[in-house]
Design an enzyme around this catalytic site. Structure first.
Site, PDB file in Angstrom:
ATOM      1  N   CYS A   1      -8.050  -7.751  -3.992  1.00 19.19           N
ATOM      2  CA  CYS A   1      -7.178  -8.727  -4.748  1.00 19.19           C
ATOM      3  C   CYS A   1      -8.119  -9.469  -5.735  1.00 19.19           C
ATOM      4  CB  CYS A   1      -6.601  -9.477  -3.837  1.00 19.19           C
ATOM      5  SG  CYS A   1      -5.425  -8.882  -2.328  1.00 19.19           S
TER       6      CYS A   1
ATOM      7  N   THR B   1       1.487   6.812   1.086  1.00 20.60           N
ATOM      8  CA  THR B   1       2.541   7.441   0.301  1.00 20.60           C
ATOM      9  C   THR B   1       3.287   8.539   0.750  1.00 20.60           C
ATOM     10  OG1 THR B   1       1.267   6.782  -1.415  1.00 20.60           O
ATOM     11  CG2 THR B   1       2.982   8.586  -2.148  1.00 20.60           C
TER      12      THR B   1
END
Ligand SMILES: Cc1cc2nc3c(=O)[nH]c(=O)nc-3n(C[C@H](O)[C@H](O)[C@H](O)COP(=O)(O)OP(=O)(O)OC[C@H]3O[C@@H](n4cnc5c(N)ncnc54)[C@H](O)[C@@H]3O)c2cc1C
Ligand SMILES: Cc1cc2nc3c(=O)[nH]c(=O)nc-3n(C[C@H](O)[C@H](O)[C@H](O)COP(=O)(O)OP(=O)(O)OC[C@H]3O[C@@H](n4cnc5c(N)ncnc54)[C@H](O)[C@@H]3O)c2cc1C
Ligand SMILES: Cc1cc2nc3c(=O)[nH]c(=O)nc-3n(C[C@H](O)[C@H](O)[C@H](O)COP(=O)(O)O)c2cc1C
Ligand SMILES: Cc1cc2nc3c(=O)[nH]c(=O)nc-3n(C[C@H](O)[C@H](O)[C@H](O)COP(=O)(O)O)c2cc1C
Ligand code: FES
Ligand code: FES
Lengths: 307, 263, 307, 263
Positions: free
Chosen positions: C134, C270
């Site tokens: 981040c 995913t």
């Protein structure tokens, strides 16, 4: 309706390429390997397999393995060496009237400079592309391409040894590729090309051994395209010199993405293995796109990304 | 100018045994140029996964421009190729690589294991076509009768008498096909042996030939990305281990057994 | 033949997970989304979507786009915030007897520490996973995960604020991932997990606009597996703490590669979107492999790569 | 417990028009739970490219457990789905998302454009099945007659009288299907409008409904990675632009027209 004359040329330092479709080093041999499929003189340039001062035998096999939408290679820079390249390979390319860019590699700054000097004596080359993703033997094997100072040193040495335009080929295995690009720009590079392969690995779970004898190898192909495109976009914003986009380009559509992101030209790599006519098809597709979008010059497209 | 690249129409799609398929496609230019020992690169599927073409020996060609390959299912690429049906197309590049060099003056022995039989049949056809040599002896092995019989029958149809072996003993000798090779030792030399099959088999055949002083040509397999001498991925060590590597797609797939290192 | 009792447990700091199959943060919601497909209590752990102090709305759409064997996402860390997570999401997971790891993210070192402190008060969590990919708002938006000092600072602050085991999740967008791993190990991390997504981009050549509203996004899926595996191997050699492998794992085969390379556990990301039963299938496949290879403990497999 | 995941047998594979296909598969649990407005996620191909499942509205279900979707070919995933044939299977997850909320006490108008007609037919079937409302008026549009006729015929078979429009004028009104909406304005309110189609069409319908004070439900499309409320990829801006995003796979695909922002 009258057809427009398209200006597909692009400029790399003092060289003007007739169009932006180049072959990526190591994926097109020395050109002759593709003579049945591609009109070599129609390409923007043939970038030949990386050449070193002395011939290299490369890594032991297995050297290649397929991955999801990509492949790993650990060829180990096998090549015939600069003298045999000039004697045995270059004459053919000249005979075909191909525009030739020589990709060079070395173990040390001195070796890069010596290669550039040798090529400077040779007539009819369009440019030199410097592969800096090689280990610097004197610096314990850290790749030139992961350290801005070492990359700048190679660039400066090569520039000092040749009048040919110098393209520095950047490694993607870095935190800040724009920083690397600026470092080589400041050191005098006429252009940058990117990306080289991403370091990867594959294991055979049956034998519990690496699938490549070299353990790690370079990842290429469609899998890496999103990363390559992001890096090209970042670099194109960061430097003033031309950027050549490489990485997973297999179709005209792919090439257009790189041009729109800011690449002045592109190189087609792994796609040549899958579709030996890829370069010609991509070139045709770029022309068709410009025409359909009522553009008359490639320059209208380059960097046209709307954000 | 060869090699050619084309989307070839599939003329015939046969299941020979579980996991063993024979695919015939129309590729006249390719067929006209193809020589025994050469191979083709077939594209697999439509998307980018699997990405690379797969190499297959040319099994036979006809004057009518048909080209045939044998496909043993070993992974996802071969599995996809096995699903190809009549009327579909397959994207093919070829012919590629060098060829078996012929010595019709010799007694000839063909040693094939599994799908390694594929290029040997093409070779046998060529040998029988023009002035046939004094003796052509095929030694053919496979895992089981179901796999071996259809391939062996084709050699019989050429007028040859293959000696057979299966791993499970369901056809011919129970065990390795190499067993038949020792029978040749009793017969008058010189034999020339053409060999294609699993690596351990080829290594063993190469050893016997060296000991007997027979010429031996082998067809090697490696991973290949291009088949066009461009990627340099298909390196194999040469007999001179310190020298440059050989490249299977360009220097091969056929090598003299003495040219390469048997590790 | 008698079946062996397989020991699939793995240790992350003071926590013992019953098996090495975890869900990757952001790809499994808060667990409940998969209740029809997976027995949550059978997983090594459910790693929940990244949580911040305050709720976040995330980026404008489009937020996801498919790429070759992968996808780009720019969700922008949308989440319900720690209080709503504790009040609305955690009780369900507890009720299902799931082992829960909370993935946290912040704009500043202080925010990470505050989150860790808040979670420390909560019973029944197995560990905290710290997403350091981040931007550090105080440092002009450079990602915590690309600077060893900033990464160490976050790690230290989080460790100081909680008694829970702390897993630091590494970014792959760095030159030297082993260096990052050592930095957070030295700062007290109990484990590292890697990789987070690779920064990528896609362009719609028709509109000449980025396909993601955020322009760039994170690449995940099978395409990145070779890069992830290489990094896990490098990190496992470089640190003594457990390594959790992440990146493109879709099958048991994939998971085995990471375990053989040195990962003590793996996270499935995913693949959950494509095959909602992926985690259960991978777990079954790992067990079958151990059995077939006459191993009785996962530890025999971890790091068993033969070079 | 829904949603279900299964490899469903294909029962029927129809080509309705160039690039328009109808796929019917057997999924009894899914069929039993499915409600008008819900969708399924279909896996495309076998490999990892294309990677993600693709969302499709449920077009109709039968008591015998059949589920039908309409597929318009727009890219590589839909192209692959269009090649599926009888006897093959398709990997399906569903039913997903919310449903149109029924108001049988109203006069009902269904506005569908292109494959957006798919969920409206399911809705019309449901409406006609139990106590039918006073009026059910389908307004259906498509590019050309070839695409529209097979879809419109199914509404006729339900006993409804769809008003039609095509972009090229080959069937019904020459132009946008919205033109028919103004005809409703002359008739007694309250109308409730259910709408699915291209975004500009839905925006225009939402605007008319707001002006007329009619209730309006729309079924939205976005890129989706999971369909399961896990990835948060399917965000759309809510009417309150500063508030949290709506998620099409969980909060939708059906929204009250006033819930979302029309940009
Ligand atoms: C010159 C040459 C001729 C060949 N002729 C034939 C033939 O006539 N008939 C036939 O069935 N096969 C032949 N092969 C082998 C064939 O190319 C491979 O079996 C095929 O590429 C495997 O593809 P796959 O996707 O099914 O396997 P993958 O899923 O890619 O891999 C499955 C297994 O096969 C191995 N493998 C993959 N590619 C190769 C390769 N190129 N060579 C050797 N092993 C490989 C992998 O390491 C793995 O263990 C030949 C190979 C070469 C190099
Ligand atoms: C809830 C929902 C219900 C749907 N119902 C149907 C239906 O009943 N019948 C039908 O034919 N289609 C329907 N769609 C659209 C369908 O999902 C897309 O057309 C399909 O995913 C495109 O896949 P592709 O691989 O062919 O296209 P791609 O090659 O991936 O892309 C082609 C083009 O389609 C766009 N696209 C891709 N995926 C989507 C998506 N999920 N939504 C919108 N645009 C997309 C891309 O941006 C691109 O411009 C629905 C979508 C949603 C979200
Ligand atoms: C087999 C192979 C050999 C390569 N050899 C070289 C090389 O000698 N010099 C070099 O600069 N790059 C080399 N590359 C990198 C490519 O030129 C290119 O940068 C990379 O493959 C990414 O492009 P692609 O995805 O289109 O293949 C090689 C790549 C491959 C696959
Ligand atoms: C849609 C999406 C959302 C994600 N959100 C987070 C997150 O909130 N926190 C985090 O640490 N990683 C997040 N990730 C990264 C994944 O946890 C994982 O590290 C990455 O996707 C690579 O694994 P994969 O290839 O198996 O997906 C997200 C990934 C995706 C695809
Ligand atoms: S396979 Fe590429 S050089 Fe031989
Ligand atoms: S599609 Fe994944 S959350 Fe909606």
């Amino acid at each position: 309706m009258a057809l427009n004359d398209l200006d597909l040329t692009c400029r790399i330092g003092s060289a003007v390429l007739q169009n932006p479709v180049l072959t990526a080093s190591g994926t097109f041999g020395y050109g002759q390997e593709y003579e049945s499929f591609v009109n070599l003189h129609r390409l923007g340039a043939v970038v030949v397999k990386g050449i070193s001062l002395a011939p290299r035998r490369g890594n032991p096999p297995p050297r290649v393995v397929e991955t999801a939408c990509g492949m790993l290679n650990a060829i180990g820079l096998e090549n015939v060496g600069v003298e045999r390249f000039l004697a045995e390979k270059l004459p053919y390319l000249r005979g075909m009237r191909a525009t030739v860019i020589v990709n060079i590699l070395g173990d040390s700054v001195e070796e890069y400079a010596a290669l550039a000097g040798r090529l400077d004596e040779v007539a009819g080359l369009a440019a030199i592309e410097v592969n800096i993703s090689c280990p610097n033997v004197k610096k314990g094997g850290v790749a030139f391409g992961t350290d801005p100072e070492m990359a700048a040193a190679v660039t400066q040495a090569v520039k000092g040894a040749t009048r040919l335009p110098v393209i520095v080929k950047l490694s993607p295995n870095v935190t800040d590729v724009a920083l690397m690009a600026r470092a080589v720009e400041d050191a005098g590079a006429d252009a940058v090309s990117l990306i080289n392969t991403l370091l990867g690995m594959a294991i055979d779970s049956r034998t519990r051994r690496p699938r490549l004898a070299n353990v790690v190898g370079g990842l290429s192909g469609p899998a890496i395209k999103p990363i390559a495109l992001r890096m090209v976009w970042q670099v194109a914003k960061a430097v003033k010199i031309p950027v050549i986009g490489i990485g997973g380009i297999a179709t005209a559509e792919d090439a257009l993405e790189f041009l729109i992101a800011g690449a002045s030209a592109i190189e087609v790599g792994t796609a040549n293995f899958v579709n030996p006519r890829a370069c010609e098809e991509i070139l045709a597709g770029i022309g068709a796109y410009l025409e359909a979008n009522k553009m008359t010059s490639l320059r209208e497209l380059v960097g046209s990304l709307a954000i | 100018m060869p090699p050619y690249q084309l989307k070839a129409q599939i003329i015939r799609a046969e299941t020979l045994a579980p996991d063993l398929y024979r695919l015939t496609f129309l590729a006249p230019d390719l067929a006209a140029e193809a020589k025994p020992g050469q191979f083709v690169m077939l594209r697999v599927g439509e998307g980018a996964d699997p990405l690379l073409r797969r190499p297959f020996s040319i099994h036979q060609v006809t004057a009518s421009g048909w080209v045939q390959v044998l496909i043993k299912v070993v992974g996802k690429g071969t599995r996809l190729l096995a699903t190809l049906a009549l009327g579909q197309t397959v994207d093919v590049v070829g012919p590629l690589g060098n060829r078996f060099s012929l010595h019709t003056s010799h007694h000839i022995c063909l040693v094939g294991g599994g799908v390694g039989i594929a290029p040997l049949y093409f070779l046998a056809r060529e040998l029988q076509r023009s002035n046939p040599p004094a003796a052509v002896v095929p030694l053919l092995g496979a895992r089981t009768a179901a796999e071996l019989r259809p391939l062996a029958d084709d050699f019989v149809a050429l007028g040859l008498t293959p000696r057979l072996a299966t791993d499970d003993g369901t056809l011919g000798h129970h065990g390795l096909v190499i067993a038949h090779l020792s029978e040749l030792m009793a017969t008058p030399a010189p034999w020339i042996v053409y060999c294609c099959g699993p690596y351990p088999m080829m290594r063993a055949v190469a050893k016997i030939c060296r000991e007997q002083g027979w010429a031996c040509q082998v067809s090697l397999e490696t991973m290949m990305a291009c088949g066009l001498a461009a990627c340099l991925g298909c390196a194999v060590p040469a007999a001179d281990l310190a020298g440059p590597y050989k490249h299977v797609c360009k220097d091969g797939p056929v090598f003299g057994a003495e040219e390469v290192a048997w590790l």
